[in-house]
Design an enzyme around this catalytic site. Structure first.
Site, PDB file in Angstrom:
ATOM      1  N   ILE A  61       0.833  -1.209   0.000  1.00 21.14           N
ATOM      2  CA  ILE A  61       0.000   0.000   0.000  1.00 21.14           C
ATOM      3  C   ILE A  61       0.868   1.259   0.000  1.00 21.14           C
ATOM      4  O   ILE A  61       0.467   2.316   0.469  1.00 21.14           O
ATOM      5  CB  ILE A  61      -0.991  -0.010   1.179  1.00 21.14           C
ATOM      6  CG1 ILE A  61      -0.273  -0.096   2.530  1.00 21.14           C
ATOM      7  CG2 ILE A  61      -1.951  -1.178   1.048  1.00 21.14           C
ATOM      8  CD1 ILE A  61      -1.231   0.025   3.730  1.00 21.14           C
ATOM      9  N   ARG A  96      13.618  -6.463  14.382  1.00 26.29           N
ATOM     10  CA  ARG A  96      14.577  -6.303  13.285  1.00 26.29           C
ATOM     11  C   ARG A  96      13.968  -5.386  12.223  1.00 26.29           C
ATOM     12  O   ARG A  96      12.822  -5.577  11.814  1.00 26.29           O
ATOM     13  CB  ARG A  96      14.894  -7.675  12.695  1.00 26.29           C
ATOM     14  CG  ARG A  96      15.688  -7.615  11.410  1.00 26.29           C
ATOM     15  CD  ARG A  96      16.102  -8.999  10.974  1.00 26.29           C
ATOM     16  NE  ARG A  96      17.212  -9.481  11.793  1.00 26.29           N
ATOM     17  CZ  ARG A  96      17.478 -10.764  12.001  1.00 26.29           C
ATOM     18  NH1 ARG A  96      16.702 -11.686  11.491  1.00 26.29           N
ATOM     19  NH2 ARG A  96      18.503 -11.116  12.743  1.00 26.29           N
ATOM     20  N   GLU A 113       2.751   2.032  12.051  1.00 30.70           N
ATOM     21  CA  GLU A 113       1.797   2.713  12.929  1.00 30.70           C
ATOM     22  C   GLU A 113       2.492   3.291  14.146  1.00 30.70           C
ATOM     23  O   GLU A 113       2.098   4.336  14.666  1.00 30.70           O
ATOM     24  CB  GLU A 113       0.676   1.747  13.309  1.00 30.70           C
ATOM     25  CG  GLU A 113      -0.061   1.283  12.061  1.00 30.70           C
ATOM     26  CD  GLU A 113      -1.308   0.477  12.333  1.00 30.70           C
ATOM     27  OE1 GLU A 113      -1.375  -0.174  13.381  1.00 30.70           O
ATOM     28  OE2 GLU A 113      -2.214   0.503  11.476  1.00 30.70           O
TER      29      GLU A 113
END
Lengths: 737, 316
Positions: free
Chosen positions: A469, A620, A697
């Site tokens: 996206i 990671r 986020e």
């Protein structure tokens, strides 16, 4: 592949490709305009017609009559779809309101018709010739009013999470805070609108669309059309932004399918920008009450966070208290969600649902509390750090470097130079302040599968219904396959976004990177085994001693080109990652710290961000370049949330008024002067064989509060209602001299 | 968008005559506002008269030392013109505070004066709006009004004029030159050009049907310090919450015009006279009789504070 014990050393740990800053492999397609987006797929099926959506002009009520004759007679019109001729429709599991309304109307701009015509212009013109008579009904549109009238619902309170005795501890606390904060409705406003081309071949349906979650879209499209899931194919290789707004089947897809059926030819539909706010989902507004009690030593003894939000029937609350369950220590705790019925459009996930608005409130409260305790805000957070789940102290965090994020950020940002007394620093006409906030977002594990093929040229092709996206999925998946198979990125082809491929985690909740690459890892493990077996390297368990590197497979003195294993027919393997209860045993979360400097115009109270820093600890980092892009994009979204983004509700008629990009302001380049991102070294063996987590986020979580806290430091004015616009500051600003 | 016919006019007078012959016709120049409004069917002209080829894109000095700006001079070119930057800095700064580079490349001087309001209710054809559909009512009154007018509004309309350029033109005492369908020309002082809404908010200017703007003329330069301060929620590409355009002379006298507060760019002669007394005195006169909504009442102190800051900057 079942993953239920912490990952041991595995081929990813070589970090020859994974973990390297790598430009997006789809970048050239994007920059040359050759990445095919849904609405532009002129090539996939001939004879495409255009659909234009007609949207309800009332928020609640019913359609008394709908006259389509004039539209049907308009030039170029091929078909009109309304509830009257759409046939019986189901409702997707993830839709609160039907995507085609009528006769009942559930919200403003709910689709009520689709006009299909030879050209876009003809469809749009004819859409204006659909005449709908509505019977308007009373609705509830005002969250503050709903909160006042709903009272205490014992059913909802039953779901509260409590530890110890919050009320008593709060009463007894020598220093306390009890404040209410609000966050407004927000719109995703991604660049690419929702768009779909639909084509039927007999009873089979194919949609080329823009959707973050292929499997959800396919399932809900089939359910809504009441057809078998296996007869629906969803294709979405490139997506011009989603932010959660494209997690679900939406009206463009359903109406394109219905329009194509009615017109008897392929139909394409895009939602016009002015429909995005009211036709699709949005981040719901919240009202949040936070109470914190602490001892004089600065340790939190009681913490409560309650959040009110509204939604349609079948809609869910905004989970704005989730981070408060886990972020800080404190023996006595209470968190709860209160859901009011509102007849506004459906509220649903937008980037970091829950945590983003939750931290906008909590992290102002923490700043206020630090001030009351006369403790530095960074130190206050460090003092109240917890290494275990506060609701269940037996349960540790898998990794938790919040303190390191805070300390690193404070040092790199120059926090020690901050004047703790507000409104003391001036730079010409600007009042200058700095602020900070903690960042927190959970890491979610969800199964994800992939198929990998090796051909006789040594090319590895990955297929999974994972989506990109704008995040870099193509690239990190290619890096994973390259690392596992010991080839360069030039020998990897990645194909995404097709329901014909194995089902992935999809893109949402910052779960995409870790889970989808773990799925590719699993498939590659299987392919390695097949290769080894084919080449006769399969003696040791787990292929110990067999190396895949430089396009060769080696064991002892023997080295064979990888391509040779493929043979003419090629080799293929399919597998996925599935998780046991590993996430129950340890809490998996990502952490960070945001630091922001703002200037506030001493006369006009305009707030402008001067510099920003994010320090992230998120497992990671698979690709530091695309991860950095994720975080700076999120920080930018945080600036919007802090300073300008608000869907204005007309509480009389029940709709979001500023429903275009002139009225709904998001940051422009001039608002974003300087951003820096630091990733702490971290691997999390509990998260997956990739040892990665998500950052997309995390980068947004806490930004709004850091800005609001910086505004406080600049001006001495505490704004608890977002966005922090100048009208909320003017009264308290110093006289203009 | 409704079907429409289209023609290219051969001369300004022919364009005006064509407009008179075709009721419901619109002139089109840059199209940066009109085309958007046509797509939404807020504007539904039956006929478009393209005036881009009329050689109205030049700037020339006037005999009395002023500057005549052709109606089709693009905003970008106007803002960048050396004479404008030197002698009419207010105009250059106002232009550059508006829109984006791409839009300014297309938008014209005349079109900028004629752009429609950005009231969100005007833009939503499902909502009543007396400006869009006379007699339908005004949804903005009692609705979301943060951006809207605080003075000069009526019971029919509280929309604002969105132009930055027009604020500067008003402070500079520009004159709008036109040609009418009968070929007659006239010069309209900019102060008389835009109208208050009254009970006919759909009539926004003093132009007569078919009348075409050919130029905007600036009088000779005023000297002084030119400041345009546009206040908004984000740093660029947003309409003004309030805008203050000022020309301040070394003796403290000068002129002030406001954007973002009324149905037209706002200037009051008596307020200019108060300039030497400072921002409060000027604002008191400028905004006497203001009737803000609870949502936009902040614009009143904001004007005073912004003007105060502008005057402080002018003093240096």
């Amino acid at each position: 592949m079942k993953f239920d014990t912490p990952a041991a050393t595995n081929p990813i740990d070589q970090l020859k490709v994974v973990g390297k800053p790598t430009s997006r492999i789809d970048g050239p397609l994007k920059t040359t305009g050759t990445a095919p987006y849904a609405y532009e797929r002129h090539d996939v099926v001939p004879n495409q017609a255009y659909g234009y959506v007609v949207a309800s002009t009332i928020a609640k009520g019913r359609i008394a009559s709908i006259a389509v004759e004039e539209a049907k007679a308009a030039p170029g019109v091929l078909a009109v779809v309304t509830h009257g001729n759409a046939g019986k429709l189901g409702k997707g599991d993830r839709n609160a309101a039907p995507l085609l309304g009528g006769p009942e109307i559930d919200h403003y701009h709910q689709a009520v018709a689709l006009v299909v015509a030879e050209s876009f212009e003809q469809a749009r013109a004819a859409a204006q010739r659909i005449h709908v008579e509505y019977e308007r009904a009373e609705g509830a549109f005002d969250l503050a009013h709903a909160r006042e009238t709903m009272g205490d619902d014992p059913e909802q309170k039953k779901e509260d999470k409590t530890v110890g005795d919050f009320a008593a501890a709060f009463d007894a606390a020598p220093v306390k805070l009890d404040e209410t904060y609000t966050t407004p409705d927000q719109s995703h406003m991604m660049m690419e609108p929702h768009a779909t081309i639909a084509a039927w071949q007999g009873d089979r349906l194919t949609v080329w669309t823009s959707n973050q979650m292929i499997a959800w879209a396919a399932a809900d499209l089939a359910k809504t059309l009441e057809m078998p899931r296996e007869k629906v194919r969803v294709i979405s290789p490139f997506i011009g932004g989603g932010f959660g707004g494209k997690l679900f089947l939406r009206a463009d897809t359903l109406l394109a399918a219905l329009g194509a059926r009615e017109a008897g030819r392929p139909v394409k539909v895009a939602l016009p920008r002015p429909m995005m706010a009211n036709n699709t989902t949005h981040r719901p507004a919240t009202i949040q009450r936070i109470r914190i009690g602490a001892g004089q030593d600065g340790r939190i003894t009681a913490i409560a966070h309650e959040s009110w939000s509204g939604n349609l029937e079948d809609g869910k609350p905004e989970t704005a208290v989730d981070q408060t369950r886990l972020l800080y220590a404190g023996a006595n705790r209470l968190t709860g969600l209160r859901l009011a019925h509102l007849d506004l459009p459906e509220g649903n996930a937008m980037r970091a649902p829950g945590e983003a608005p939750g931290l906008m409130a909590l992290e102002i409260a923490m700043d206020e509390m630090a001030e009351r305790l006369k403790v530095d805000p960074v130190e206050f957070r460090i003092l109240n750090d917890t290494q275990v789940d506060p609701e269940n102290p037996e349960r540790p965090f898998s990794q938790r470097q919040l303190v390191q994020c805070l300390r690193t950020g404070a040092e790199r940002f120059g926090w020690s130079k901050r004047n703790a007394e507000p409104a003391r620093v001036r730079d010409g006409r600007w009042l200058v302040g700095i602020g900070m906030a903690a960042a927190f977002r959970n890491n979610l594990l969800t199964k994800s599968a992939a198929r990998v093929r090796l051909d006789n040229r040594g090319v590895v092709t990955v297929e999974t219904d994972m989506t990109d996206i704008g995040t870099g999925s193509y690239t990190i998946i290619a890096q994973t396959a390259a690392e596992m198979m010991g080839v360069g990125l030039d020998k990897v082809v990645v194909r995404l976004g097709d329901s014909g491929y194995p089902a992935s985690a999809g893109s949402g909740g910052q779960w995409g990177a870790n889970n989808s690459t773990a799925g590719v890892y699993a498939a590659c493990v299987k392919l390695r085994e097949a290769v080894a077996q084919k080449l006769g390297f399969n003696s040791a368990p787990d292929l110990a001693g067999v190396q895949f590197a430089d396009g060769q497979v080696r064991s002892g003195n023997r080295s064979v080109p990888l391509a040779q294993a493929a043979g003419e027919a090629g080799l293929s393997a399919e597998d996925g990652i599935e998780y046991g209860d590993i996430a129950k045993r340890a809490q998996q979360s990502t952490f960070g710290a945001h630091f922001v400097e703002v200037g506030v115009d001493a006369a006009t109270a305009e707030v402008r961000v001067r510099r920003m820093l994010a320090v992230c600890a998120a497992g990671r980092i698979l690709n530091p370049l695309s991860a950095r892009s994720q975080v700076i994009g999120a920080m930018t979204m945080g600036v919007g949330a802090a300073l300008m983004e608000e869907l204005a509700v007309d509480t009389r008629t029940g709709f979001f008024v500023n429903h275009d990009l002139a009225g709904y302001e998001v940051p422009v380049h001039a608002d974003i002067p300087h951003q820096e991102v630091i990733f702490l070294d971290e691997t999390d063996p509990m998260s997956s064989p990739m040892k990665a987590k998500g950052v997309g986020e995390l980068g947004l979580c806490g930004v709004g509060a850091a800005i609001a806290n910086a505004v406080y430091n600049a001006t001495g004015l505490r704004v608890r209602d977002y966005p922090v616009t100048l009208d909320k500051l003017l009264d308290g600003m110093p006289p203009v001299t | 968008m409704r079907p429409f016919t289209y023609e290219r006019a051969g001369s300004p007078a022919e364009a005006a005559a064509a407009a008179a012959r075709n009721p419901g016709a619109k002139f089109i120049a840059g199209g940066t506002n009109l085309l958007d409004l046509m797509k939404l069917e807020i504007e539904t002209p039956a006929h478009l008269i393209d005036v881009n080829g009329l050689s109205l894109d030049r700037m020339e000095a006037t005999p009395d030392g002023g500057l005549r700006i052709g109606a089709l001079v693009r905003n970008t070119d106007l803002a960048a013109d050396e004479r404008v930057r030197r002698d009419y800095g207010l105009l250059s700064r106002a232009l550059l505070a508006g829109a984006s580079g791409q839009l300014r490349n297309k938008a014209t001087t005349a079109g900028n004066l004629l752009q429609r309001t950005r009231c969100p209710y005007f833009y939503d054809t499902a909502q009543p709006c007396n400006k869009r559909q006379p007699g339908s009512g005004c949804a903005a009154i009692g609705g979301f009004s943060r951006q809207l007018a605080v003075i000069g509004g009526s019971e029919s309309c509280i929309a604002t004029h969105p132009s930055d350029m027009a604020v500067a033109m008003l402070a500079l005492d520009a004159t709008v030159e036109t040609v009418r369908p009968d070929g007659a020309t006239r010069a309209i002082p900019i102060a008389d050009f835009h109208r208050l809404p009254g009970d006919t908010p759909h009539i926004e200017t003093s132009l007569e049907p078919g009348e075409l703007i050919t130029a905007v003329t600036l009088p000779q330069p005023l000297g002084g310090t030119h400041i345009y301060r546009k206040v908004r929620d984000r740093a660029s590409y947003a309409f003004a919450l309030v805008a203050v355009g000022a020309v301040v002379q070394p003796d403290g006298s000068g002129r002030v015009a406001l954007g973002g507060v009324a149905h037209k760019p706002w200037r009051v002669a008596e307020a200019d006279a108060e300039l030497p007394k400072g921002a409060r005195a000027v604002t008191t006169r400028l905004l006497a009789g203001a009737a803000p909504t609870p949502e936009n009442a902040f614009k009143l102190p904001l004007v005073e504070r912004t003007l105060g800051s502008v005057l402080a900057e002018a003093k240096g």
